[in-house]
Scaffold this active site. Structure first.
Site, mmCIF file in Angstrom:
data_model
loop_
_atom_site.group_PDB
_atom_site.id
_atom_site.type_symbol
_atom_site.label_atom_id
_atom_site.label_comp_id
_atom_site.label_asym_id
_atom_site.label_seq_id
_atom_site.Cartn_x
_atom_site.Cartn_y
_atom_site.Cartn_z
ATOM 1 N N HIS A 1 47.746 31.339 50.465
ATOM 2 C CA HIS A 1 46.544 31.835 49.798
ATOM 3 C C HIS A 1 46.602 31.797 48.273
ATOM 4 C CE1 HIS A 1 42.986 34.753 50.661
ATOM 5 N NE2 HIS A 1 42.684 33.885 49.735
ATOM 6 N N TYR B 1 35.635 45.612 53.184
ATOM 7 C CA TYR B 1 35.864 44.621 52.126
ATOM 8 C C TYR B 1 35.107 43.352 52.481
ATOM 9 C CZ TYR B 1 38.616 41.458 49.073
ATOM 10 O OH TYR B 1 39.024 40.540 48.132
ATOM 11 N N THR C 1 37.678 35.808 42.967
ATOM 12 C CA THR C 1 36.897 36.641 43.881
ATOM 13 C C THR C 1 36.659 38.034 43.298
ATOM 14 O OG1 THR C 1 38.895 37.414 45.023
ATOM 15 C CG2 THR C 1 37.790 35.467 45.926
#
Length: 767
Positions: free
Chosen positions: A471, A586, A599
């Site tokens: 990620h 979230y 983000t």
């Protein structure tokens, strides 16, 4: 060993007769080709730097400036008569040459200055975000004027990947008072009066005390940082995390949701995917990949594309490190098959291997009946370990000799390819097959995925494709663009009717190189233990994919409701019906309208969402009341999502303030409590069809592009949910939780979600 000899260009031996030099022609050729490749990349970088220095000017504008200067010189107009006095300082004999030299130099200076002014003006214009709050057909005069000015400055030709990078504005630091107010508003539906009053006191104490000082430091930092969030987010959320990457960090994406893959031949499918990634990497290297533009006018940050390939996460004792290699170094891939590792070169001399040549190389590996070396089978299990433990093992056993050389091959590769010996399927009437497919792509068996690499491509024995991504380098939407490119190529005539790749090869290829290892017994024991720990985590993962074919975003839009808001409210309704409570939720939102943006968090639980859920659960409420409650909740959610896109969220600001407090060694009970709150519902939407790569009619073939992907749950007692709208008529929801938690079940969540989606639809159906 031949493999070791190929790693060096020459060897020498000292004998009684002198020094005997043994030249390795393959090694020398590899070195020469790597140097030439590096030179080509440097030349491409130089050309792109020149291009960006004068962007968005065109060659025609340079000619116009030159013609105007010549005309002004002869007519003695404007400031020309003063500027022309400088001609006397040019030491040339011919007046004509002197004039031409001076005009060219002056035109070049003015041309570059004009380009800089245009970019700066565009940067100022892009700070305006009023367009985001205006619906189509209801554009204000201010926005229309702004749009016209932006279009005047935009380049009308083919764009480079980083053309607008320097014109993107910096992410602004939100006002501290507004952030604390937004936070208190977000937790009101989740707390009782006593809890809320306590948080109000903590927030006021923070805002009027240490918060003011932290805010000043953060604003100062934002003035010289490209993005005040991204570097800290990468370092402290990803690289400093010590937990395993398996399930906790890495995410997956899978093949199209079709009964038959693009090719059933494993080697052929692997060759096509490899060729597509190589082409995509080349487009990134020479910046010919066009940036994503919202409404064909607003550029988005493209920096995350740069680290998609050739990238690895190196474990550290306290903090990991992201290492990105040049494509001149990563001229190969590492291939894993049945516990064995191979190196496959992607180039023959200066050219790429043809797709049919790659297929031949991969088939050679598949046909190899050699057995894994001692300790080799479970090697990748080390990448599932606690990061500090893996760093210690890496330093002890893989920092020298043969093991270091082989590990370098894996870490310096463009990506890791896994030729999996299992088969995976998709059947819309049998959810267990898709569940197995997704879980295998996310986890494998615990020792056949290299979780440290930015991309691990998985090709199953029957040709199915999946990818496991680390990620840190980039978020899912970035890899989503690559996925669309790969899928579009696979369905665009890459394969013959029998499934093999088109083309022929008569040239003799150097066979794949088997990597060699010298694994001590203690290290092998560590690998086996790591594999056992990984298996426990995999067995505990509960993954279910809801393949919802009743309707999709097309129907949601006919209800005049945002599809994303619609889904978020359906998720809230589902969670409430299963648990009879609301939880901190979230939702990931992008901030790529700003330079190096990644983000921000949207908090979908609001007083409006709670009202909608309670209204849906109240049998006395009419359909009209339920519809109105949904619209109110979705409208408010859309506003929250827009604020997050503009950098006006809650969580990234408070996170950065906490980082500043740690640097300054200032204690903040408010920040500690905010950042320790668990996200029991972590959600994300995977974008679909954001590029122009798809050459097929989109809606009928939407499922061919991708069935989306997912990630593990963030909280042990929560859910990880990723959804994708495939065209206008399909919806796929990837749901994960942990079997060890008695209060969660991915299957029950999926069944309830399907029931709620149909129930919401009924609210819009007239009796």
């Amino acid at each position: 060993m031949a493999e070791a000899r190929q790693a060096v260009a020459f060897q020498f031996t000292v004998t009684d007769n002198g020094i005997v030099i043994d030249f390795n022609h393959i090694g020398i050729n590899n070195v020469i080709q790597a140097v030439l490749h590096a030179a080509r990349l440097k030349w491409s970088d130089f050309r792109n730097a020149l291009y960006k220095s004068v962007f968005p000017n065109s060659g025609a504008s340079y000619l116009i400036i030159t013609m105007l200067l010549i005309l002004m010189r002869y007519l003695q107009l404007g400031p020309a008569k003063y500027l022309l006095q400088l001609e006397a300082n040019i030491p040339l004999q011919s007046p004509q040459v002197t004039m031409c030299t001076y005009v060219i130099l002056l035109a070049t200076v003015l041309w570059i200055t004009l380009a800089y002014c245009k970019r700066y003006l565009l940067k100022l214009l892009l700070n305006y975000k009023g367009w985001l709050n205006e619906s189509k057909g209801k554009t204000s005069l201010q926005t229309k004027v702004w749009y016209c000015l932006v279009n005047m400055l935009l380049w009308k030709g083919k764009l480079k990947l980083l053309s607008y990078q320097s014109s993107l504005p910096r992410l602004p630091v939100p006002d501290l008072n507004l952030t604390t107010q937004r936070y208190l508003k977000s937790i009101r539906p989740l707390t009782n009066d006593d809890q809320y009053d306590r948080m109000v006191k903590l927030a006021n104490s923070f805002q009027n005390g240490v918060g003011y000082k932290l805010q000043r430091y953060l604003v100062l930092y934002s003035w010289w940082a490209s993005n005040y969030v991204s570097d800290w987010w990468e370092k402290y959320v990803y690289l400093r995390s010590r937990t395993s990457l398996l399930i906790n960090s890495n995410y997956y994406m899978i093949d199209g949701a079709t009964p038959i893959p693009a090719s059933k031949i494993q080697a052929a499918r692997a060759a096509s995917i490899t060729r597509s990634i190589l082409q995509y990497r080349q487009m990134i290297d020479d910046e010919s990949l066009e940036p994503l533009m919202l409404r064909n006018a607003i550029p988005m940050c493209s920096k995350q594309h740069l680290r998609q390939m050739n990238t690895v996460r190196i474990p550290g004792k306290e903090c990991d490190q992201i290492v990105h290699y040049s494509s001149s170094v990563s001229r190969h891939i590492a291939v894993f098959h049945k516990g064995r590792y191979y190196k496959v070169d992607l180039y023959r001399g200066p050219r790429w291997l043809k797709t049919v040549e790659l297929e031949k190389q991969f088939q050679t590996i598949i046909d190899d009946d050699d057995t894994p070396q001692a300790g080799e089978l479970h090697l990748a299990a080390l990448t599932t370990q606690n990061r500090t433990h893996w760093a210690n093992l890496r330093e002890k056993y893989f920092s020298h000799g043969m093991n270091k050389q082989s590990l370098d091959v894996i870490e310096r590769s463009a990506f890791v390819l896994v030729l999996d010996d299992t088969e995976q399927f998709y059947d819309e009437n049998d959810p267990s097959k898709l569940n197995s497919f997704c879980k295998a792509t996310l986890c494998g068996n615990g020792y056949n995925r290299w979780f440290d690499k930015s991309i691990t491509v998985v090709i199953y024995a029957n040709g199915r494709f999946g990818a496991n991504m680390e990620h840190t380098p980039a978020d899912a939407p970035i890899f989503g663009h690559l996925l669309e490119y790969m899928m579009s190529n696979d369905y665009d005539g890459r394969f013959k009717a029998d499934g093999h790749c088109y083309g022929e090869t008569k040239r003799r290829l150097r066979p794949p190189t088997r990597l060699k290892w010298d694994i001590p017994l203690n290290c092998a024991k560590e690998m086996q233990d790591s594999a056992k720990i990984a298996k426990l985590a995999i067995d505990d993962l509960d993954l279910y994919v809801l393949d919802f074919n009743n309707y999709g975003k097309g129907y949601m839009k006919t209800c005049k409701i945002s599809p994303d808001g619609y889904m978020q409210m359906a998720l809230q309704l589902t969670y409430y019906k299963l648990t009879h409570q609301f939880c901190l939720t979230y939702e990931s939102s992008m901030t790529r309208l700003y330079r190096e943006g990644r983000t921000e968090t949207v908090r979908p639980v609001t007083t409006h969402s709670v009202e909608f859920v309670l209204t849906m659960c109240d049998k006395t409420k009419s359909k009209e009341e339920k519809r109105q409650a949904l619209r109110n909740a979705c409208d408010y959610h859309s506003n929250l999502a827009k604020e997050a896109m503009l950098g006006n969220g809650i969580d990234r600001h408070l996170f950065c303030l906490y980082v500043v407090s740690q640097y300054l060694k200032l204690d903040s009970p408010f920040l500690k409590e905010v950042l320790s709150e668990p996200w029991r519902l972590s959600t994300s939407q995977t974008p679909h069809h954001q590029t122009n790569f798809c050459k097929m009619d989109y809606n009928p073939n939407a499922k061919k592009l991708s069935a989306g992907g997912g990630f593990g749950p963030v909280a042990d007692d929560g859910y990880g949910i990723s959804y994708i709208f495939a065209g206008d008529d399909f919806l796929m929801v990837h749901i994960t939780s942990k079997k060890s938690c008695e209060s969660t079940s991915s299957t029950e969540f999926a069944n309830m979600l399907k029931k709620n989606l149909l129930e919401i639809q009924q609210c819009f159906e007239e009796s």
